[in-house]
Design a protein around this motif. Structure first.
Motif, mmCIF file in Angstrom:
data_model
loop_
_atom_site.group_PDB
_atom_site.id
_atom_site.type_symbol
_atom_site.label_atom_id
_atom_site.label_comp_id
_atom_site.label_asym_id
_atom_site.label_seq_id
_atom_site.Cartn_x
_atom_site.Cartn_y
_atom_site.Cartn_z
ATOM 1 N N TYR A 31 0.977 -1.220 -0.131
ATOM 2 C CA TYR A 31 -0.150 0.002 -0.022
ATOM 3 C C TYR A 31 0.914 1.199 0.160
ATOM 4 N N ALA A 32 0.463 2.553 -0.466
ATOM 5 C CA ALA A 32 1.021 3.710 -0.430
ATOM 6 C C ALA A 32 0.163 4.957 -0.541
ATOM 7 N N VAL A 33 0.694 6.001 -0.196
ATOM 8 C CA VAL A 33 -0.035 7.299 -0.558
ATOM 9 C C VAL A 33 1.064 8.514 -0.599
ATOM 10 N N LEU A 34 0.795 9.200 -1.569
ATOM 11 C CA LEU A 34 1.735 10.419 -1.810
ATOM 12 C C LEU A 34 1.185 11.403 -1.127
ATOM 13 N N LYS A 35 2.329 12.372 -0.597
ATOM 14 C CA LYS A 35 1.836 13.699 -0.113
ATOM 15 C C LYS A 35 0.763 14.645 -0.738
#
Length: 178
Positions: free
Chosen positions: A163-167
Motif C-alpha cells: 500500500y502507499a499514499v503520496l503527499k
C-alpha cells in the motif's frame, strides 16, 4: 520523535517500557505476521536497546490518559529520504478501538508535514485483515500483490499486499476523514 494526538503520545522507547512491551511482543498471536515472531525477554531487551541507543525504527505508542505503552509504530526510510515505511503492532487489549489508525495518521501527518516526505508505504499479508483495513482507512491505496515473497518460520511463504499514499493525496484529504 514525539507526536501527540487526541488520545495518544508517540515517543522514543525507554528502558522502563520493558514489561509492557514484553506483555504484547511475547504473544505469538500478536507477533504472528511479524518477521522473527514473538520475542522472549532477551529479544525484548534487544528490541528496546536497538530503538533507544541505535537509530530508532520503532516508536512507543502510549495512551495519553494512563501513560501505558499499548503498542508500537514502525516508521523508517524505505527508499532514500523521500519514502518511508510505516507499520504497527498493538497489545490486543487495545485493538478495535481506533488506536492503530489514530497513531498511524499522526505519524503520517508528521512525515508529510514535518519531514516533507513524498510517499509513505505499508505492507501486510492478505490474511492480516485488520492491518490492511487500517491502511485503507488512512487513504492508502493497494498498489501491489506479491505472491510468496516473505519466508515464514515454518518453511512456508506468505503473500504480501503493498500500500502507499503520496503527499499530494494526503494534502487533499479527500480519501479519508482526518
Amino acid at each position: 520523535m514525539f507526536i501527540q494526538s487526541g488520545r495518544l503520545c508517540i515517543r522514543l522507547f525507554r528502558h522502563n517500557d520493558h514489561t509492557e512491551v514484553q506483555g504484547y511482543a511475547s504473544n505469538p498471536d500478536v507477533m504472528f505476521y511479524i518477521p522473527g515472531g514473538a520475542l522472549d525477554e532477551a529479544g525484548v531487551r534487544s528490541f528496546l536497546e536497538e530503538n533507544i541507543v541505535s537509530a530508532p525504527r520503532n516508536y512507543a505508542v502510549v495512551q495519553a490518559e494512563t501513560g501505558a505503552v499499548i503498542g508500537h509504530i514502525v516508521f523508517h526510510p524505505y527508499f532514500g529520504q523521500h519514502t518511508y515505511e510505516i507499520g504497527w503492532v498493538f497489545d490486543p487489549r487495545y485493538c478495535n478501538q481506533g488506536y492503530a489508525t489514530e497513531a498511524a495518521r499522526a505519524v503520517m501527518d508528521y512525515g508529510f508535514c514535518r519531514l516533507h516526505l513524498h510517499r509513505i508505504i505499508a505492507t501486510c499479508q492478505p490474511d492480516n485483515i485488520p492491518s490492511w483495513r487500517v491502511m485503507e482507512k488512512l487513504g492508502m491505496r493497494r498498489e501491489g500483490f506479491f505472491k510468496q515473497c516473505i519466508p515464514r518460520g515454518d518453511g512456508g511463504w506468505w503473500d504480501e499486499y503493498y500500500y502507499a499514499v503520496l503527499k499530494e493525496e494526503w494534502d487533499k484529504g479527500s480519501l479519508f476523514d482526518r
